[in-house]
Write an enzyme that holds these catalytic residues in place. Structure first.
Site, short mmCIF file in Angstrom:
data_model
loop_
_atom_site.label_atom_id
_atom_site.label_comp_id
_atom_site.label_asym_id
_atom_site.label_seq_id
_atom_site.Cartn_x
_atom_site.Cartn_y
_atom_site.Cartn_z
N LYS A 192 -12.93 4.25 -0.47
CA LYS A 192 -13.23 2.91 -0.98
C LYS A 192 -14.60 2.95 -1.67
CE LYS A 192 -9.54 1.85 1.32
NZ LYS A 192 -8.24 1.60 0.66
N ASP A 216 -3.81 3.55 14.97
CA ASP A 216 -4.45 2.29 14.59
C ASP A 216 -4.41 1.34 15.78
OD1 ASP A 216 -5.18 -0.26 13.28
OD2 ASP A 216 -4.79 0.83 11.42
N SER A 257 0.82 -1.21 0.00
CA SER A 257 0.00 0.00 0.00
C SER A 257 0.85 1.26 0.00
CB SER A 257 -0.95 0.01 1.21
OG SER A 257 -0.22 0.21 2.42
N ASP A 281 -5.90 5.79 4.88
CA ASP A 281 -6.30 4.71 3.98
C ASP A 281 -7.21 3.73 4.72
OD1 ASP A 281 -6.37 3.35 1.54
OD2 ASP A 281 -4.63 2.10 2.04
N ASP A 287 -8.96 4.95 17.87
CA ASP A 287 -9.85 4.95 16.72
C ASP A 287 -9.55 6.19 15.87
OD1 ASP A 287 -11.91 5.04 14.88
OD2 ASP A 287 -13.51 4.73 16.35
N ALA A 292 -1.83 0.80 10.37
CA ALA A 292 -1.25 -0.55 10.36
C ALA A 292 -1.32 -1.18 8.97
CB ALA A 292 -2.00 -1.42 11.38
N PRO A 293 -0.24 -1.88 8.60
CA PRO A 293 1.02 -2.13 9.34
C PRO A 293 2.07 -1.03 9.15
CG PRO A 293 1.05 -3.37 7.31
CD PRO A 293 -0.30 -2.68 7.35
N GLY A 294 1.76 0.00 8.35
CA GLY A 294 2.68 1.13 8.28
C GLY A 294 3.16 1.50 6.89
N GLY A 295 2.46 1.04 5.84
CA GLY A 295 2.90 1.35 4.48
C GLY A 295 2.95 2.84 4.17
#
Length: 361
Positions: free
Chosen positions: A311, A246, A194, A282, A266, A227-230
């Site tokens: 999305k 996250d 990502s 994202d 959150d 998460a996970p940190g892209g």
């Protein structure tokens, strides 16, 4: 140039898009045509990777192309003034192409061979390679290819071995990338693919000569749904300090940089301790909910610039995008916040679009 009576005039625009988004591209072009006072029909076969807008009135189609800025379209990767598709004999592909160029009265500084972003399109690579040099030589002899032609480029859009469509692009209103696709190499050390979405967004929305100012070392940023940190990885690579928001885990190597503060909260309710330079997001959620969250951030000027993804639903994606963008713009107008707002369906996006907002006050 051929006599006027013998000329072949362009009667359509050709747009490349991601396969599966033809209906959305057609809806967008239809809406733009109506807004600009053009009558025509948008045509696109499902999973083909392109859409055509055929004009149904006696006006130069390049006028529509000039007013329809590619940078302001959402689903288009490339925008061309085009001629009707050309079907050829496989015994002689070059002559019909050269004759159509001559009949159109066109001349160019460069020739690009392109295909739809499909497996069938990729299979044509060998044929295209074999035709490139002979075609360029033939075009030079007939005056279709020359050193100075106003920066115009001839695009040969191959949909089959015996079917090609000729299009023309102009500097300032086209993608300078083959197929309109920015192919990025996955960076070593990034925790997820990502990361390429945010890197592409920066290339798309921020002029390269402004990176040192607008993506500067020492800036502060927040990554909602990190998460996970892209996306956090991209911010850290630019030397930014990041609040990674996250409930899920963040890559250990990222945390070890000392540039990331991971808060298990959150993203929809977290508030920054001070104004930030960047907000990126994202989060996988309904686009209207993400839009409402972004509106709250921007109304309160909690960041100077933001990049976030929406999305999309499986159907009526164009309608959902326009609804969210209108909600965002109207909310900012009511709050008296002046912004620069753009939205694009990037190559590394899939069922989503990427929005960039920059506060101007």
């Amino acid at each position: 140039m051929p006599p006027q009576a013998d000329r072949v005039l362009p009667d359509r625009l050709l747009f490349y898009c991601r396969p599966g988004f033809e209906a959305d591209m057609a809806s967008e072009i239809t809406a733009q045509a109506e807004a600009l006072g053009w009558i025509g029909r948008a045509e696109g076969q499902a999973q083909s990777g392109f859409v055509q807008f055929v004009a149904l009135e006696d006006r130069p189609i390049n006028e529509f192309h000039r007013d329809l800025l590619l940078a302001r379209l959402i689903f288009a990767r490339q925008s061309l003034v085009a001629l009707p598709p050309l079907t050829m004999s496989r015994d002689d592909r070059l002559a019909p192409i050269v004759e159509q160029v001559v009949a159109a009265g066109w001349s160019f500084e460069a020739v690009w061979h392109e295909t739809p972003d499909t497996n069938e399109g990729k299979a044509l690579a060998g044929l295209i390679k074999a035709l490139t040099r002979p075609l360029e030589s033939a075009l030079r002899k007939r005056g279709g290819l020359r050193r100075k032609a106003g920066g115009r480029r001839l695009h040969l859009f191959w949909t089959d071995g015996d079917c090609v469509q000729l299009g023309m692009s102009f500097p300032g209103n086209r993608s300078e990338l083959p197929g309109g696709i920015r192919r990025l190499r996955f960076p070593k050390g990034a925790p997820s693919r990502s990361t390429l979405k945010l890197e592409e967004a920066w290339h798309e929305f921020i002029p390269r000569d402004e990176w040192e100012i607008r993506l500067a070392e020492g800036m502060q940023a927040a990554d909602l749904g990190a998460a996970p940190g892209g996306w956090t990885w991209q911010l850290v690579e630019r030397g930014m300090h990041v609040f990674a928001i996250d409930n899920g885990p963040i890559d250990k190597m990222l945390l070890a940089t000392g540039m990331v503060e991971h808060l298990r909260e959150d993203g929809f309710v977290w508030e920054p301790p001070q104004r930030l330079d960047w907000l990126v997001c994202d989060i996988v959620d309904k686009p209207a909910r993400v839009t409402a969250m972004m509106l709250r951030w921007l109304e309160r000027r909690w960041c100077r610039e933001a990049v976030f993804n929406l999305k999309l639903p499986m159907k009526r994606r164009w309608q959902e995008v326009t609804r969210c963008l209108l909600m965002l713009q109207e909310g900012l107008d009511q709050a008296g916040v002046t912004v620069e707002l753009r939205c694009r369906h990037l190559y590394h996006d899939r069922e989503e679009v990427t929005v960039h907002v920059r506060l101007l006050d």
